[in-house]
Design a protein around this motif. Sequence first.
Motif, mmCIF file in Angstrom:
data_model
loop_
_atom_site.group_PDB
_atom_site.id
_atom_site.type_symbol
_atom_site.label_atom_id
_atom_site.label_comp_id
_atom_site.label_asym_id
_atom_site.label_seq_id
_atom_site.Cartn_x
_atom_site.Cartn_y
_atom_site.Cartn_z
ATOM 1 N N ARG A 132 0.624 -1.276 0.087
ATOM 2 C CA ARG A 132 -0.035 -0.234 -0.028
ATOM 3 C C ARG A 132 0.901 1.132 -0.013
ATOM 4 N N GLY A 133 2.277 1.134 0.501
ATOM 5 C CA GLY A 133 3.035 2.385 0.077
ATOM 6 C C GLY A 133 3.033 3.569 1.128
ATOM 7 N N HIS A 134 2.117 2.943 2.368
ATOM 8 C CA HIS A 134 2.441 3.899 3.230
ATOM 9 C C HIS A 134 2.220 3.476 4.783
ATOM 10 N N ILE A 135 2.442 4.170 5.866
ATOM 11 C CA ILE A 135 2.080 3.708 7.202
ATOM 12 C C ILE A 135 0.927 4.424 8.006
ATOM 13 N N ARG A 136 0.023 4.543 7.181
ATOM 14 C CA ARG A 136 -1.289 4.919 7.715
ATOM 15 C C ARG A 136 -2.341 3.943 7.881
ATOM 16 N N ASN A 137 -3.194 3.754 8.933
ATOM 17 C CA ASN A 137 -4.261 2.932 9.024
ATOM 18 C C ASN A 137 -5.132 2.841 8.116
ATOM 19 N N VAL A 138 -5.885 1.575 7.586
ATOM 20 C CA VAL A 138 -6.852 1.593 6.731
ATOM 21 C C VAL A 138 -8.230 1.040 7.190
ATOM 22 N N ASP A 139 -9.123 1.308 6.486
ATOM 23 C CA ASP A 139 -10.278 1.101 7.062
ATOM 24 C C ASP A 139 -10.790 -0.426 7.083
ATOM 25 N N ASN A 140 -10.099 -1.159 5.977
ATOM 26 C CA ASN A 140 -10.517 -2.702 6.000
ATOM 27 C C ASN A 140 -9.984 -3.346 7.041
ATOM 28 N N LYS A 141 -10.263 -3.417 7.945
ATOM 29 C CA LYS A 141 -9.507 -4.016 9.310
ATOM 30 C C LYS A 141 -9.487 -5.603 8.885
ATOM 31 N N SER A 142 -8.284 -6.257 9.096
ATOM 32 C CA SER A 142 -8.075 -7.597 9.077
ATOM 33 C C SER A 142 -8.137 -8.645 10.194
ATOM 34 N N HIS A 143 -9.131 -9.572 10.290
ATOM 35 C CA HIS A 143 -9.270 -10.327 11.184
ATOM 36 C C HIS A 143 -8.208 -11.384 11.543
#
Length: 449
Positions: free
Chosen positions: A76-87
């Motif tokens: 993803r090329g960055h260290i920001r959080n993303v909305d689609n959380k991984s279970h």
Amino acid sequence: MLLEFRTRNFKSFQDELVFSMTPAPKQKGLDYSILKEKIGIKLHKGLSSAVIYGPNASGKTNIIGAMDVMKNIVLRGHIRNVDNKSHANPASTQLEYIPNKDNLNKVPVDFGIKFIDKGYLIEYKLSLDLGRFLDDEYKRRVLSEVLYVDEKVIFSRDKAEIEFPKAPEFIKKFIDGFDRNDARVAIKLVQKNLNREELFLMNGFKNMFSSSLVSIISNWFEDKFMVFCRADSLQVKPSNSKKATLYLSNVVNQAARIFGVNSNALGYLENDDDSEPKLVSLVGGDEGNRHVQAEDFESFGTIRFVNMFPIVRNALLLGGTLIVDEFDASIHPIALMSLVNVFHNDELNKKNAQLIFNTHNPIFLNSNLFRRDEIKFVERDEVTFCSNHYSLSDFGTSGREGVRNGGDYMKNYFVNQYGAIKDIDFTSVIESLWESRGELIQDATDQEE
């Protein structure tokens, strides 16, 4: 072919973890486990497999989790959080879960990986300031990045400073339309606009210098670095715009028949009511095959195998590195040993595929199946709660604690010669249960009187 993975300050691994897939020096035997690839005049060797042992909560899964996190950050090329959380691995999308929880100071989180693909030896190192554990409001930043190809530095980043080495002829192979004067202008432009939360590799370098080199790296992470942090996430399902369609795979069904199934065949059914295809069993009768939900007709082990096998097939066809937590869950040991032997067979493993997995099954502690450098251990310090990783090959071959080829690895493991094992006794818990039950009965009797 994966050669090495490193991380520091990742969950229970406070100190640096070095997970090596290169043969240890002076290790002999089981040469079929050695993968070889020549780059230029240098021959590089890798291990075809690795099996990781350790008690529950020792940190085995954290090794695989760290690999998965690095993969996701790079892609993803960055260290920001993303909305689609991984279970399967929350830390891959919510980075505040990464730092070691006992580090009171802000200690950098480091990643490093070395692999061979498309005839190049590639190494990429990354250091991140993610703050402290659960600090989701922290202003994260990339501290450093270094990219090596064939052991030569392509670029290095120190915060907002980007440098290229003085090796123009070598760089020309990777940087499209390379001109040193143009490169100086581009570097100044990149440094002026560099985002501290973004990877230079996947942004500035890709867009302004060499999309071809980045494609080699990103395609390897996407297609060949096959990381599964939970056994139940190990599956591939076909996708197609057509509805009410049944998908069958002859190869998967051949393997399933060898493994053991209750039905005539297995397939994926896709229709308008389902968001994704469902695994179904085809059951024959006088009116032809009918389909039923596989989970209602097949054993859990069969369903796991059918979900697993396409991944194994893809790893072998692509030359991928398949990394799975509890790969052997619900699978008979003989079936697992057969799959392991496929990765060890250079006539079948033609693309240098690798298999890495965690397990509690001692059957793989076998000197006739795995080399000493392929058997890995993880143990956790009961005082600091930090994990430590090492290989069986790290033990010497002489003395009382020596490990020799042909030794009884399983027996020695269970007598705690190698560590990474925990004495577990639930007797006191059950005794306290009966004692508390007796007290309750006595209290009830007293109340009745």
